[in-house]
Design an enzyme around this catalytic site. Structure first.
Site, PDB file in Angstrom:
ATOM      1  N   HIS A  72     -10.693  -0.066  -0.862  1.00 35.14           N
ATOM      2  CA  HIS A  72     -10.942   0.976   0.146  1.00 35.14           C
ATOM      3  C   HIS A  72     -12.438   1.282  -0.005  1.00 35.14           C
ATOM      4  O   HIS A  72     -12.852   1.836  -1.013  1.00 35.14           O
ATOM      5  CB  HIS A  72     -10.053   2.184  -0.154  1.00 35.14           C
ATOM      6  CG  HIS A  72     -10.366   3.425   0.621  1.00 35.14           C
ATOM      7  ND1 HIS A  72      -9.377   4.288   1.036  1.00 35.14           N
ATOM      8  CD2 HIS A  72     -11.530   3.985   1.039  1.00 35.14           C
ATOM      9  CE1 HIS A  72      -9.909   5.333   1.671  1.00 35.14           C
ATOM     10  NE2 HIS A  72     -11.227   5.166   1.681  1.00 35.14           N
ATOM     11  N   ASP A 132       0.512   2.565   3.617  1.00 41.62           N
ATOM     12  CA  ASP A 132      -0.310   3.669   3.097  1.00 41.62           C
ATOM     13  C   ASP A 132       0.569   4.911   2.968  1.00 41.62           C
ATOM     14  O   ASP A 132       0.157   6.035   3.252  1.00 41.62           O
ATOM     15  CB  ASP A 132      -1.537   3.946   3.977  1.00 41.62           C
ATOM     16  CG  ASP A 132      -2.644   4.710   3.230  1.00 41.62           C
ATOM     17  OD1 ASP A 132      -2.424   5.137   2.092  1.00 41.62           O
ATOM     18  OD2 ASP A 132      -3.730   4.864   3.807  1.00 41.62           O
ATOM     19  N   ASP A 146     -12.655   7.389  -3.078  1.00 43.74           N
ATOM     20  CA  ASP A 146     -12.470   8.730  -3.643  1.00 43.74           C
ATOM     21  C   ASP A 146     -12.705   8.751  -5.147  1.00 43.74           C
ATOM     22  O   ASP A 146     -12.971   9.814  -5.727  1.00 43.74           O
ATOM     23  CB  ASP A 146     -11.060   9.266  -3.335  1.00 43.74           C
ATOM     24  CG  ASP A 146     -10.919   9.668  -1.870  1.00 43.74           C
ATOM     25  OD1 ASP A 146     -11.866   9.419  -1.089  1.00 43.74           O
ATOM     26  OD2 ASP A 146      -9.861  10.214  -1.499  1.00 43.74           O
ATOM     27  N   HIS A 150      -6.759  13.678   1.889  1.00 45.66           N
ATOM     28  CA  HIS A 150      -7.898  13.435   1.005  1.00 45.66           C
ATOM     29  C   HIS A 150      -8.436  14.683   0.318  1.00 45.66           C
ATOM     30  O   HIS A 150      -9.583  14.708  -0.132  1.00 45.66           O
ATOM     31  CB  HIS A 150      -9.025  12.726   1.772  1.00 45.66           C
ATOM     32  CG  HIS A 150      -8.694  11.292   2.044  1.00 45.66           C
ATOM     33  ND1 HIS A 150      -8.969  10.279   1.167  1.00 45.66           N
ATOM     34  CD2 HIS A 150      -8.063  10.725   3.101  1.00 45.66           C
ATOM     35  CE1 HIS A 150      -8.538   9.130   1.667  1.00 45.66           C
ATOM     36  NE2 HIS A 150      -7.985   9.377   2.842  1.00 45.66           N
ATOM     37  N   HIS A 194     -11.240   2.504  -4.815  1.00 47.36           N
ATOM     38  CA  HIS A 194     -11.098   3.524  -3.772  1.00 47.36           C
ATOM     39  C   HIS A 194     -12.348   4.392  -3.763  1.00 47.36           C
ATOM     40  O   HIS A 194     -12.818   4.813  -4.823  1.00 47.36           O
ATOM     41  CB  HIS A 194      -9.859   4.380  -4.066  1.00 47.36           C
ATOM     42  CG  HIS A 194      -9.444   5.252  -2.919  1.00 47.36           C
ATOM     43  ND1 HIS A 194     -10.229   6.264  -2.435  1.00 47.36           N
ATOM     44  CD2 HIS A 194      -8.316   5.268  -2.161  1.00 47.36           C
ATOM     45  CE1 HIS A 194      -9.604   6.869  -1.430  1.00 47.36           C
ATOM     46  NE2 HIS A 194      -8.437   6.281  -1.246  1.00 47.36           N
ATOM     47  N   ARG A 203     -14.134   9.230  11.060  1.00 53.47           N
ATOM     48  CA  ARG A 203     -13.288   8.085  10.735  1.00 53.47           C
ATOM     49  C   ARG A 203     -12.364   7.687  11.881  1.00 53.47           C
ATOM     50  O   ARG A 203     -11.715   6.638  11.805  1.00 53.47           O
ATOM     51  CB  ARG A 203     -12.429   8.417   9.503  1.00 53.47           C
ATOM     52  CG  ARG A 203     -13.138   8.069   8.210  1.00 53.47           C
ATOM     53  CD  ARG A 203     -12.470   8.656   6.995  1.00 53.47           C
ATOM     54  NE  ARG A 203     -11.086   8.234   6.773  1.00 53.47           N
ATOM     55  CZ  ARG A 203     -10.466   8.420   5.592  1.00 53.47           C
ATOM     56  NH1 ARG A 203     -11.112   8.953   4.571  1.00 53.47           N
ATOM     57  NH2 ARG A 203      -9.213   8.053   5.444  1.00 53.47           N
ATOM     58  N   HIS A 236      -6.487  -0.976   5.044  1.00 55.35           N
ATOM     59  CA  HIS A 236      -6.738  -0.291   6.331  1.00 55.35           C
ATOM     60  C   HIS A 236      -8.095  -0.672   6.914  1.00 55.35           C
ATOM     61  O   HIS A 236      -8.996   0.145   7.066  1.00 55.35           O
ATOM     62  CB  HIS A 236      -6.577   1.227   6.246  1.00 55.35           C
ATOM     63  CG  HIS A 236      -7.047   1.864   4.970  1.00 55.35           C
ATOM     64  ND1 HIS A 236      -8.352   1.824   4.576  1.00 55.35           N
ATOM     65  CD2 HIS A 236      -6.377   2.561   4.012  1.00 55.35           C
ATOM     66  CE1 HIS A 236      -8.479   2.476   3.428  1.00 55.35           C
ATOM     67  NE2 HIS A 236      -7.289   2.923   3.063  1.00 55.35           N
ATOM     68  N   LYS A 284      -7.029  -1.258  -7.734  1.00 50.07           N
ATOM     69  CA  LYS A 284      -7.398  -0.581  -6.507  1.00 50.07           C
ATOM     70  C   LYS A 284      -8.784   0.037  -6.691  1.00 50.07           C
ATOM     71  O   LYS A 284      -8.998   0.841  -7.608  1.00 50.07           O
ATOM     72  CB  LYS A 284      -6.377   0.534  -6.195  1.00 50.07           C
ATOM     73  CG  LYS A 284      -6.785   1.478  -5.054  1.00 50.07           C
ATOM     74  CD  LYS A 284      -6.634   0.832  -3.682  1.00 50.07           C
ATOM     75  CE  LYS A 284      -6.990   1.762  -2.533  1.00 50.07           C
ATOM     76  NZ  LYS A 284      -5.966   2.759  -2.215  1.00 50.07           N
ATOM     77  N   HIS A 344       0.844  -1.207   0.000  1.00 48.56           N
ATOM     78  CA  HIS A 344       0.000   0.000   0.000  1.00 48.56           C
ATOM     79  C   HIS A 344       0.874   1.249   0.000  1.00 48.56           C
ATOM     80  O   HIS A 344       1.135   1.846   1.045  1.00 48.56           O
ATOM     81  CB  HIS A 344      -0.915  -0.032   1.231  1.00 48.56           C
ATOM     82  CG  HIS A 344      -2.049   0.945   1.150  1.00 48.56           C
ATOM     83  ND1 HIS A 344      -3.218   0.769   1.847  1.00 48.56           N
ATOM     84  CD2 HIS A 344      -2.199   2.103   0.473  1.00 48.56           C
ATOM     85  CE1 HIS A 344      -4.033   1.775   1.602  1.00 48.56           C
ATOM     86  NE2 HIS A 344      -3.426   2.601   0.773  1.00 48.56           N
ATOM     87  N   HIS A 398       1.448   4.989  -1.781  1.00 46.38           N
ATOM     88  CA  HIS A 398       1.119   6.106  -2.661  1.00 46.38           C
ATOM     89  C   HIS A 398       2.434   6.776  -3.010  1.00 46.38           C
ATOM     90  O   HIS A 398       3.000   7.511  -2.210  1.00 46.38           O
ATOM     91  CB  HIS A 398       0.154   7.074  -1.967  1.00 46.38           C
ATOM     92  CG  HIS A 398      -1.197   6.451  -1.726  1.00 46.38           C
ATOM     93  ND1 HIS A 398      -2.083   6.232  -2.751  1.00 46.38           N
ATOM     94  CD2 HIS A 398      -1.770   5.970  -0.602  1.00 46.38           C
ATOM     95  CE1 HIS A 398      -3.183   5.648  -2.255  1.00 46.38           C
ATOM     96  NE2 HIS A 398      -3.010   5.466  -0.962  1.00 46.38           N
TER      97      HIS A 398
END
Lengths: 563, 225
Positions: free
Chosen positions: A246, A360, A221, A320, A219, A336, A272, A217, A138, A140
């Protein structure tokens, strides 16, 4: 023991490292392991150096490396989720682990497994621990320096979702992916890239597949809708490729039970799973403990600490693209962050329910903290076992199983989840020789050497103008394996079997068996059960039993080592 | 300044040492990198002040004390290598910080003594060095083929090596008889290389006799008929 015997014992430990039956404390943690086996023969231990026995005709056989080894790591304490905790030597040929066991010259020594040639490179492992290279599923990759930080921390394989400071969470453009695979050739690191599974249709997925991704992935978002999940999993089943998920943290289109229903028993990697990093609030943790859902944690919530909740609100807003001036954004971030699920997540790791840890990196985690946090967490649950004289040594609780369980979380289990275990994840004959050497005193915090595909690629380096290689200031930096086209050759590109990308130098390896992998396949894990999170988010149970852990005032492996 | 890579590394030591010093002034205990930086800095500055190598080493040793350190840190401060610029050139100083700290990260604890190597088929010979300088022999050397100037019953040592812990050695000062114990070489018992007296399987028929003959021809002491 008499004072003389104690002195002799200390000398023996200094020269040969730990032996079978010895207790070794890992770094400054409360973890103490007992050495299960020692492949050496007492009195015939091989050693390199002035006046030692690794010499032509004695410990070394006068044959070419094709009849011996290119590289031998001698007399090292291996801590491996499959192999256990044993002192052994690792023979490497053409970048792969060729043999593990007793090293030396069969002409002059009995039962030699690892033939040392008169020309073999020797990496003395006495006083060091060898683990498989860490695998971070994981990452980024928002800055190229993330690769440096990963290597410096003992990570040799990353599954990235970007290759620049842009919105990726998976990339599907074939053109962009082709550039990315070449960029990653600059590091002696295995790299796979996840495609963005935001497709309600398969077109973007097909493009990513052709572009050489190693997985997908999903996600929130970019959309973690029912249709997206179903389309991606169907597509993944057709092409044997892993899917990381996610989930929908807003519960906008579906609640956690719906997500589980849409997954419908298919394999998925739940990122996560605690939820701070995102996903169904407050109960995404209920996805763990299921056979088809391979759960992982990201590292800021591990070794659950007193400041964990406070750091996360700001982290969520920053990671985010939210606005701290907007009350609704701040509220979403706050929703969260739950102490109870963090406390329970740590306990689930110790119980063997959550099988994988990851970072992450740069998207709410630290790429160079996964080894450290994983073992600081293991230490939290350790019985007080520090051999400081206040505890009689005979009463020491041995924690081999706990330590091996936590090694599995960052090596073999992520390899299994992402279909990499035919190449990496363990110190095992046939796998790539991706090996991290750690001093006993800084295990899981600061490595000594990162061996990538059999060669030192990163590690401790000193003043370059000095008479010796270990003069201050010692830093963890690139070794020769990180330079030239060698860096490109030492790492592999993890891809899929339908990729249309061909790289000029770096070897491409397709992922395998990603669709049939299950939680019960997870090494030293596989405990299944029903997790429930109270709607308030304040109570977590496992099979009806309340589970929690105490927030730590101080994490091990941290203050002692980091400025 | 035309600073070299090595000089730039001194700047890094200085920076961390200053950071450590400022933390120490706030009453904090030092961790490992902070302590290493302070020791290194002390050595470098002692050399700059014109002190001797011994004085610079002392400056490093006394740069910190146990009470300055976080638990366990003292035990990780051995073998700190520092290159400093002395008046007679750049010199290496290695500081082993002496500590009473028992809270040792990475500590190895052994409950029972390692059982000594089991004695098997021991051969004893008395060796006299007939040269004028010391000769040292390491554990696994084929004793039969050691320096021709060592006088002992060579035949008795054919296919044998010293019975001492691996990696150690025995010194043979000139003219002084030394008793040694030898054990048979194990494995496939093939001696390749060395002085070329055997260069093959030890136990092949006639090999031993040929090796003794070769040694005698070459003047190895202890082979006279």
């Amino acid at each position: 023991m008499s004072p003389l015997e104690i002195e002799q014992m200390q000398q023996d430990i200094a020269v040969h490292g730990a032996r079978k039956g010895d207790f070794v404390r890992l770094g400054d943690t409360a973890l103490v392991v007992r050495v299960e086996a020692d492949d050496r023969e007492l009195g015939n231990e091989v050693q390199i150096g002035f006046g030692k026995n690794l010499r032509d005709g004695i410990g070394m056989r006068s044959v070419s490396s094709s009849e011996s080894c290119d590289v031998v790591v001698t007399n090292v304490l291996i801590i491996d989720a499959l192999l256990g905790i044993r002192v052994s030597s690792i023979g490497i040929r053409a970048g792969r682990i060729h043999a593990i066991g007793r090293a030396g010259n069969p002409d002059t020594m009995d039962n030699i497994d690892v033939v040392v040639g008169s020309g073999s490179v020797i990496i003395p492992g006495e006083g060091l621990i060898a683990t498989a290279g860490g695998i971070d599923t994981h990452v980024h990759a928002m800055t190229p320096r993330v690769c440096d930080a990963a290597l410096a921390s003992g990570v040799t394989t990353i599954i990235a979702q970007e290759f620049g400071p842009f919105w990726g969470v998976g990339v599907s453009s074939k053109w962009a992916l082709e550039q990315a695979h070449n960029m990653y050739g600059a590091w002696p690191l295995n790299v796979g890239i996840l495609g963005r599974a935001a497709g309600s249709t398969t077109s973007p997925l097909q493009e990513a597949l052709a572009g050489g991704v190693c997985g997908f992935k999903i996600h929130e978002d970019t959309g973690a809708h029912p249709r997206t999940i179903d389309t991606t999993l169907n597509f993944a089943d057709e092409h044997d490729i892993a899917v990381a998920l996610h989930t929908d943290g807003l519960n906008e289109m579906l609640s956690v039970a719906d997500t589980i229903d849409v997954i419908a028993g298919r394999a998925v990697h739940a990122f996560h799973v605690e939820g701070c990093g995102g996903g169904h609030s407050p109960d995404v943790l209920t996805m763990a403990g299921r056979e088809n859902i391979l759960a992982s944690s990201t590292n800021p919530t591990l070794a659950y600490g007193i400041n964990a909740a406070d750091e996360h609100v700001a982290m969520i807003i920053s990671a985010h693209g939210m606005n701290p001036e907007l009350p609704s954004d701040v509220q979403m971030a706050r929703n969260r962050v739950r102490n109870a699920t963090m406390a329970a997540e740590n306990r689930l790791h110790d119980m063997g329910v959550i099988p994988v840890t990851s970072s992450d990196a740069l998207g709410m985690g630290r790429v160079d903290d996964t080894w450290r946090k994983t073992f600081a967490m293991a230490s939290m649950f350790s019985d007080r076992a520090i051999l400081d004289g206040s505890v009689a040594a005979s009463e020491v609780i041995v924690e081999n199983e706990r330590v091996l369980r936590h090694v599995a979380k960052i090596t073999i289990n992520p390899a299994l989840v992402h279909g990499l275990s035919h190449e990496v994840g363990a110190i095992k004959v046939g796998l790539m020789a991706d090996i991290v050497l750690w001093p006993y005193s800084s295990f899981a915090s600061k490595p000594n050497m990162i061996i990538k595909n059999g060669l030192p690629a990163w590690g401790v380096v000193g003043d370059p103008g000095a008479t010796v290689a270990n003069a201050q200031p010692l830093v963890i930096g690139p070794q020769f394996g990180a330079f030239g086209v060698t860096a490109e050759d030492l790492g592999v590109h993890f891809t899929n079997s339908d990729s249309e990308v061909s790289l000029s130098r770096r070897r491409s390896v397709s992922v395998r068996n990603t669709r049939t992998i299950r939680s019960s396949d997870m090494i030293r894990h596989g405990i299944l059960g029903e997790i429930d999170v109270d709607p308030s988010g304040h109570v977590v149970t496992f099979n009806g039993q309340h589970i929690t852990s105490d927030p730590q005032n101080a994490a091990t492996l941290t203050r002692t080592y980091l400025i | 300044m035309e600073l070299t890579p090595s000089e730039l590394d001194r700047v890094l030591i200085f920076n961390v040492a200053q950071l450590a010093k400022s933390r120490q002034e706030r009453g904090l205990k030092l961790n490992k990198p902070e302590a290493v930086a302070l020791i290194s800095h002390a050595v470098i500055e002692a050399a700059r002040d014109g002190n001797s190598h011994a004085q610079a080493l002392q400056a490093g040793l006394s740069a910190i004390s146990d009470s300055d350190l976080l638990p366990g840190v003292g035990s990780m401060l051995s073998g700190i290598a520092i290159e400093a610029v002395f008046d007679d050139g750049r010199r290496l100083v290695v500081v082993d910080f002496l500590t009473k700290d028992l809270d040792t990260p990475g500590k190895v604890t052994r409950l029972d003594q390692v059982i000594p190597i089991p004695a098997k088929d021991i051969t004893e010979v008395t060796v006299i060095n007939e040269s004028k300088i010391q000769i040292s022999v390491t554990t696994h050397m084929h004793f039969f083929e050691v320096n021709p100037r060592l006088k002992f019953n060579r035949e008795a040592t054919y296919g044998k090596h010293l019975f001492i812990p691996a990696g150690e050695h025995v010194d043979f000062p000139p003219g002084i008889p030394v008793d040694v114990e030898l054990v048979p070489i194990s494995g496939d018992r093939v001696m390749i290389g060395f002085a070329g007296l055997v260069d093959g399987p030890l136990d092949e028929p006639g090999m031993k006799e040929r090796a003794i003959e070769r040694a005698r021809e070459l003047g190895y002491l202890g082979t006279a008929k």
